[in-house]
Design a protein around this motif. Sequence first.
Motif, PDB file in Angstrom:
ATOM      1  N   THR A  46       0.874  -1.194   0.105  1.00 40.49           N
ATOM      2  CA  THR A  46       0.097   0.040   0.055  1.00 40.49           C
ATOM      3  C   THR A  46       1.010   1.342  -0.057  1.00 40.49           C
ATOM      4  O   THR A  46       0.208   2.372  -0.178  1.00 40.49           O
ATOM      5  CB  THR A  46      -1.046   0.104   1.251  1.00 40.49           C
ATOM      6  OG1 THR A  46      -0.258   0.039   2.426  1.00 40.49           O
ATOM      7  CG2 THR A  46      -2.103  -1.008   1.060  1.00 40.49           C
TER       8      THR A  46
ATOM      9  N   ALA B  74      -5.226   0.206  -1.904  1.00 45.84           N
ATOM     10  CA  ALA B  74      -5.683  -0.420  -0.561  1.00 45.84           C
ATOM     11  C   ALA B  74      -5.841  -1.888  -0.453  1.00 45.84           C
ATOM     12  O   ALA B  74      -6.102  -2.623  -1.535  1.00 45.84           O
ATOM     13  CB  ALA B  74      -6.908   0.151  -0.045  1.00 45.84           C
TER      14      ALA B  74
ATOM     15  N   PRO C  49      -7.558  -1.935   6.274  1.00 46.10           N
ATOM     16  CA  PRO C  49      -6.625  -0.607   6.391  1.00 46.10           C
ATOM     17  C   PRO C  49      -5.413  -1.055   7.113  1.00 46.10           C
ATOM     18  O   PRO C  49      -4.630  -0.356   6.834  1.00 46.10           O
ATOM     19  CB  PRO C  49      -7.436   0.358   6.822  1.00 46.10           C
ATOM     20  CG  PRO C  49      -8.771  -0.051   7.018  1.00 46.10           C
ATOM     21  CD  PRO C  49      -8.894  -1.578   6.879  1.00 46.10           C
TER      22      PRO C  49
END
Length: 130
Positions: A80, A110, A114
């Motif tokens: 990411t 992404a 997260p």
Amino acid sequence: MSVVRLGSGSPWESVVGYSRVVVRGDTAWVSGTTSMVDGEVAHPGDAAAQTRQALSIIEQSLERAGFTLADVVRTRMFVTDISRWEEVGRVHGEFFGDVRPATSMVQVAALIDPAMVVEIEADAVRGVPA
């Protein structure tokens, strides 16, 4: 020649419709693997530790299918934040320094959670001399 599909027990496998490892003959493909352990992201935000965890899961999955890391001919790393490439790359080198599979590392917008910063796929061919 039959196809063998091995799961990891993740509840997502049946929901999404995938296997951890698919084997046909002397070839194995390992699905995208993250640092997910028991439904939780291990080492949130730690690129090196997540890479180590993901590669350990890949190694265990390959062994269940009758392969080793030495059989790996290709890996794909999705990160990411590409500015952290060296953290990920060094751990990849710990696992594959002598194997040296073809590989790529690309930045993605992404991953599913997260807290995940890396996901890795691997392809292996059993019995290929180094």
